[in-house]
Design a protein around this motif. Sequence first.
Motif, PDB file in Angstrom:
ATOM      1  N   SER A 102       0.831  -1.212   0.000  1.00 30.50           N
ATOM      2  CA  SER A 102       0.000   0.000   0.000  1.00 30.50           C
ATOM      3  C   SER A 102       0.857   1.251   0.000  1.00 30.50           C
ATOM      4  CB  SER A 102      -0.916   0.019   1.222  1.00 30.50           C
ATOM      5  OG  SER A 102      -1.831  -1.037   1.154  1.00 30.50           O
ATOM      6  N   THR A 106       0.971   4.083  -2.886  1.00 31.31           N
ATOM      7  CA  THR A 106       0.814   5.506  -2.560  1.00 31.31           C
ATOM      8  C   THR A 106       1.934   6.308  -3.191  1.00 31.31           C
ATOM      9  OG1 THR A 106      -0.220   4.930  -0.465  1.00 31.31           O
ATOM     10  CG2 THR A 106       0.608   7.178  -0.673  1.00 31.31           C
ATOM     11  N   CYS A 110       1.461   9.343  -6.020  1.00 28.45           N
ATOM     12  CA  CYS A 110       1.839  10.736  -5.756  1.00 28.45           C
ATOM     13  C   CYS A 110       2.861  11.191  -6.783  1.00 28.45           C
ATOM     14  CB  CYS A 110       2.438  10.888  -4.355  1.00 28.45           C
ATOM     15  SG  CYS A 110       1.274  10.628  -3.030  1.00 28.45           S
ATOM     16  N   THR A 117       1.161  17.275  -2.869  1.00 27.41           N
ATOM     17  CA  THR A 117       1.405  15.950  -2.301  1.00 27.41           C
ATOM     18  C   THR A 117       2.876  15.712  -1.951  1.00 27.41           C
ATOM     19  OG1 THR A 117       1.691  14.993  -4.506  1.00 27.41           O
ATOM     20  CG2 THR A 117      -0.538  14.939  -3.548  1.00 27.41           C
ATOM     21  N   ARG A 121       4.225  12.638   0.119  1.00 30.25           N
ATOM     22  CA  ARG A 121       5.136  11.686  -0.533  1.00 30.25           C
ATOM     23  C   ARG A 121       6.389  11.479   0.313  1.00 30.25           C
ATOM     24  NH1 ARG A 121       6.198   9.172  -5.238  1.00 30.25           N
ATOM     25  NH2 ARG A 121       8.373   8.971  -5.839  1.00 30.25           N
ATOM     26  N   VAL A 124       5.546   9.326   3.330  1.00 29.57           N
ATOM     27  CA  VAL A 124       5.319   7.938   2.932  1.00 29.57           C
ATOM     28  C   VAL A 124       6.648   7.275   2.554  1.00 29.57           C
ATOM     29  CG1 VAL A 124       4.224   6.446   1.212  1.00 29.57           C
ATOM     30  CG2 VAL A 124       2.922   8.308   2.234  1.00 29.57           C
TER      31      VAL A 124
END
Length: 196
Positions: A102, A106, A110, A117, A121, A124
């Motif tokens: 996941s 993501t 992005c 974002t 980003r 993440v």
Amino acid sequence: MAEEQTKPNEPTPEEINTQETDAADVAEQAADDAANEVVADVEALQQALAAAQDEVATLKDQALRATAELQNVRRRAEQDVEKAHKFGLDKFTNEMLPIIDSLERTLDACSVDDEATKALREGVEMTHKMFVSGLAKFNIEQVDPQGQPFDPELHQAMSMVPSPDHEANTVMAVMQKGYTMHGRLIRPAMVVVVQG
């Protein structure tokens, strides 16, 4: 007459011979009986010795077998403990892999250039790196075969696509990365393979 009276008390030579023969027979019989008893005792002792030697051999064999069985049990227990240490995280790892997937989706979603974002980003990316490095500490490694030859032991071909730009039987795209733990495959990489 006095001589005659002493003679009847004395044994005659025949009586002496008979007494000597009787004494010799008794002595011989006693010697034979003693010899027979010794022979019987020796035979009984030999039989007892043979039985004891057989029992010793049997007990030695049982002791060797018990020792060997104990060593086998100990070795199997050590192997089981080693496997438990090595692969005890299998279930946990399988539960964590969808989270990594996941995070990677993501990151793919992005855009690098989108300012809205960018912070998301970066967060993440940091979380993803921490996750992957944390798994690496437990010898859980990613299998990302992009551009490599297809290996059916590590990859699962989801489709085959003709492509003039790539070599035949190479991985053109990775749909989902695979993972290994201590060299053992946990999850194969799902890949698109160039048709050959």
